[in-house]
Design a protein around this motif. Structure first.
Motif, PDB file in Angstrom:
ATOM      1  N   CYS A  83     -11.045   7.192  -6.923  1.00 27.73           N
ATOM      2  CA  CYS A  83     -10.531   5.876  -6.517  1.00 27.73           C
ATOM      3  C   CYS A  83     -10.353   4.972  -7.731  1.00 27.73           C
ATOM      4  N   ASN A  84      -9.236   4.284  -7.764  1.00 26.52           N
ATOM      5  CA  ASN A  84      -8.939   3.369  -8.858  1.00 26.52           C
ATOM      6  C   ASN A  84      -9.465   1.957  -8.573  1.00 26.52           C
ATOM      7  N   TYR A  85      -9.529   1.594  -7.299  1.00 30.00           N
ATOM      8  CA  TYR A  85      -9.965   0.258  -6.917  1.00 30.00           C
ATOM      9  C   TYR A  85     -10.889   0.348  -5.697  1.00 30.00           C
ATOM     10  N   TRP A  86     -11.804  -0.631  -5.614  1.00 31.42           N
ATOM     11  CA  TRP A  86     -12.760  -0.698  -4.513  1.00 31.42           C
ATOM     12  C   TRP A  86     -12.797  -2.096  -3.932  1.00 31.42           C
ATOM     13  N   GLY A  87     -13.042  -2.160  -2.616  1.00 32.23           N
ATOM     14  CA  GLY A  87     -13.378  -3.415  -1.984  1.00 32.23           C
ATOM     15  C   GLY A  87     -14.851  -3.704  -2.188  1.00 32.23           C
ATOM     16  N   GLN A  88     -15.304  -4.848  -1.713  1.00 30.35           N
ATOM     17  CA  GLN A  88     -16.654  -5.309  -2.003  1.00 30.35           C
ATOM     18  C   GLN A  88     -17.715  -4.727  -1.081  1.00 30.35           C
ATOM     19  N   GLY A  89     -17.334  -4.057  -0.020  1.00 32.50           N
ATOM     20  CA  GLY A  89     -18.302  -3.467   0.890  1.00 32.50           C
ATOM     21  C   GLY A  89     -18.641  -4.371   2.049  1.00 32.50           C
TER      22      GLY A  89
ATOM     23  N   GLY B  78      -0.800   7.795   1.419  1.00 27.55           N
ATOM     24  CA  GLY B  78       0.397   6.985   1.335  1.00 27.55           C
ATOM     25  C   GLY B  78       1.616   7.849   1.631  1.00 27.55           C
ATOM     26  N   GLY B  79       2.614   7.281   2.248  1.00 29.64           N
ATOM     27  CA  GLY B  79       3.815   8.038   2.570  1.00 29.64           C
ATOM     28  C   GLY B  79       3.691   8.790   3.881  1.00 29.64           C
ATOM     29  N   SER B  80       2.977   9.920   3.881  1.00 29.58           N
ATOM     30  CA  SER B  80       2.880  10.755   5.078  1.00 29.58           C
ATOM     31  C   SER B  80       1.922  10.207   6.119  1.00 29.58           C
ATOM     32  N   SER B  81       0.958   9.384   5.673  1.00 30.54           N
ATOM     33  CA  SER B  81      -0.109   8.876   6.545  1.00 30.54           C
ATOM     34  C   SER B  81      -0.954   9.990   7.147  1.00 30.54           C
ATOM     35  N   ALA B  82      -0.996  11.137   6.484  1.00 24.74           N
ATOM     36  CA  ALA B  82      -1.895  12.209   6.918  1.00 24.74           C
ATOM     37  C   ALA B  82      -3.335  11.747   6.756  1.00 24.74           C
ATOM     38  N   THR B  83      -4.176  12.122   7.709  1.00 23.19           N
ATOM     39  CA  THR B  83      -5.561  11.661   7.690  1.00 23.19           C
ATOM     40  C   THR B  83      -6.533  12.801   7.435  1.00 23.19           C
ATOM     41  N   ARG B  84      -7.706  12.420   6.981  1.00 25.52           N
ATOM     42  CA  ARG B  84      -8.772  13.380   6.709  1.00 25.52           C
ATOM     43  C   ARG B  84     -10.079  12.701   7.071  1.00 25.52           C
ATOM     44  N   TYR B  85     -11.019  13.446   7.674  1.00 23.65           N
ATOM     45  CA  TYR B  85     -12.284  12.869   8.100  1.00 23.65           C
ATOM     46  C   TYR B  85     -13.453  13.731   7.650  1.00 23.65           C
ATOM     47  N   ALA B  86     -14.563  13.078   7.377  1.00 23.43           N
ATOM     48  CA  ALA B  86     -15.806  13.806   7.168  1.00 23.43           C
ATOM     49  C   ALA B  86     -16.246  14.408   8.497  1.00 23.43           C
TER      50      ALA B  86
ATOM     51  N   ARG C  26      -1.091   7.427  -5.233  1.00 17.31           N
ATOM     52  CA  ARG C  26      -0.663   8.545  -4.401  1.00 17.31           C
ATOM     53  C   ARG C  26      -0.750   9.870  -5.140  1.00 17.31           C
ATOM     54  N   SER C  27      -1.324  10.835  -4.437  1.00 22.76           N
ATOM     55  CA  SER C  27      -1.507  12.159  -5.013  1.00 22.76           C
ATOM     56  C   SER C  27      -1.231  13.198  -3.933  1.00 22.76           C
ATOM     57  N   VAL C  28      -1.038  14.434  -4.357  1.00 20.58           N
ATOM     58  CA  VAL C  28      -0.816  15.519  -3.400  1.00 20.58           C
ATOM     59  C   VAL C  28      -2.099  15.839  -2.642  1.00 20.58           C
ATOM     60  N   ALA C  29      -3.201  15.839  -3.332  1.00 23.71           N
ATOM     61  CA  ALA C  29      -4.481  16.198  -2.722  1.00 23.71           C
ATOM     62  C   ALA C  29      -4.980  15.113  -1.785  1.00 23.71           C
ATOM     63  N   ASP C  30      -5.761  15.514  -0.789  1.00 23.96           N
ATOM     64  CA  ASP C  30      -6.405  14.544   0.088  1.00 23.96           C
ATOM     65  C   ASP C  30      -7.406  13.715  -0.706  1.00 23.96           C
ATOM     66  N   LEU C  31      -7.584  12.494  -0.295  1.00 25.29           N
ATOM     67  CA  LEU C  31      -8.563  11.617  -0.932  1.00 25.29           C
ATOM     68  C   LEU C  31      -9.913  11.827  -0.268  1.00 25.29           C
ATOM     69  N   THR C  32     -10.843  12.415  -1.000  1.00 29.76           N
ATOM     70  CA  THR C  32     -12.205  12.584  -0.489  1.00 29.76           C
ATOM     71  C   THR C  32     -13.262  12.244  -1.531  1.00 29.76           C
ATOM     72  N   ALA C  33     -12.893  12.158  -2.765  1.00 29.31           N
ATOM     73  CA  ALA C  33     -13.862  11.958  -3.840  1.00 29.31           C
ATOM     74  C   ALA C  33     -13.892  10.509  -4.294  1.00 29.31           C
TER      75      ALA C  33
ATOM     76  N   LEU D 218       0.807  -1.217   0.000  1.00 23.01           N
ATOM     77  CA  LEU D 218       0.000   0.000   0.000  1.00 23.01           C
ATOM     78  C   LEU D 218       0.844   1.272   0.000  1.00 23.01           C
ATOM     79  N   SER D 219       2.136   1.136  -0.124  1.00 28.16           N
ATOM     80  CA  SER D 219       3.018   2.291   0.033  1.00 28.16           C
ATOM     81  C   SER D 219       2.787   3.363  -1.025  1.00 28.16           C
ATOM     82  N   ASN D 220       2.282   2.992  -2.192  1.00 25.46           N
ATOM     83  CA  ASN D 220       2.066   3.966  -3.261  1.00 25.46           C
ATOM     84  C   ASN D 220       0.602   4.332  -3.444  1.00 25.46           C
ATOM     85  N   TRP D 221      -0.202   4.043  -2.415  1.00 22.83           N
ATOM     86  CA  TRP D 221      -1.639   4.254  -2.524  1.00 22.83           C
ATOM     87  C   TRP D 221      -2.170   5.105  -1.386  1.00 22.83           C
TER      88      TRP D 221
END
Length: 123
Positions: free
Chosen positions: A110-116, A51-59, A99-106, A27-30
């Motif tokens: 996402c490129n991949y999904w789990g089954q829920g 990925g990398g910084s492990s910075a978090t974001r929450y709703a 991995r991207s500079v922007a926070d993941l919120t959208a 998961l290092s590049n995700w």
């Protein structure tokens, strides 16, 4: 990368659940996120970790109650959910984005999904 979500269930309001998303590879590049979807509603952002910084974001709806974390050695991302409310009831999905500079919120990024996994909170 393949994602497998687990840990959902039925809990009373005020209770806790922990969700886990296991990845087939590193998961290092995700950037990883948790999203949720109620019947008839769109899939909404819950929490993400970069990925990398492990910075978090929450709703805002889960801030202070949910905690996202990751294990690089186990290739897993977890969501600890405390003080659950009936409005947290939904199917929870984990998503992965390169991995991207922007926070993941959208969801659209996402490129991949789990089954829920279903989370039901009774009042």
């Amino acid at each position: 990368v393949q994602l497998q979500a687990s840990g959902g269930g039925l809990v009373h309001a005020g209770g806790s659940l922990s969700l886990t998303c296991a990845a087939s590879g590193s998961l290092s590049n995700w950037d990883m996120g948790w999203f949720r979807q109620s019947p008839g509603m769109e899939r909404d952002f819950v929490a993400s970790i970069k990925g990398g910084s492990s910075a978090t974001r929450y709703a805002d709806a889960v801030k202070g109650r949910f905690t996202i974390s990751r294990s690089y050695t186990k290739s897993t991302v977890s969501l600890q959910m405390n003080s659950l409310k009936p409005e947290d009831t939904a199917v929870y999905y984990c998503g992965a984005r390169r991995r991207s500079v922007a926070d993941l919120t959208a969801t659209s990024t996402c490129n991949y999904w789990g089954q829920g996994t279903q989370v039901t909170v009774s009042s």
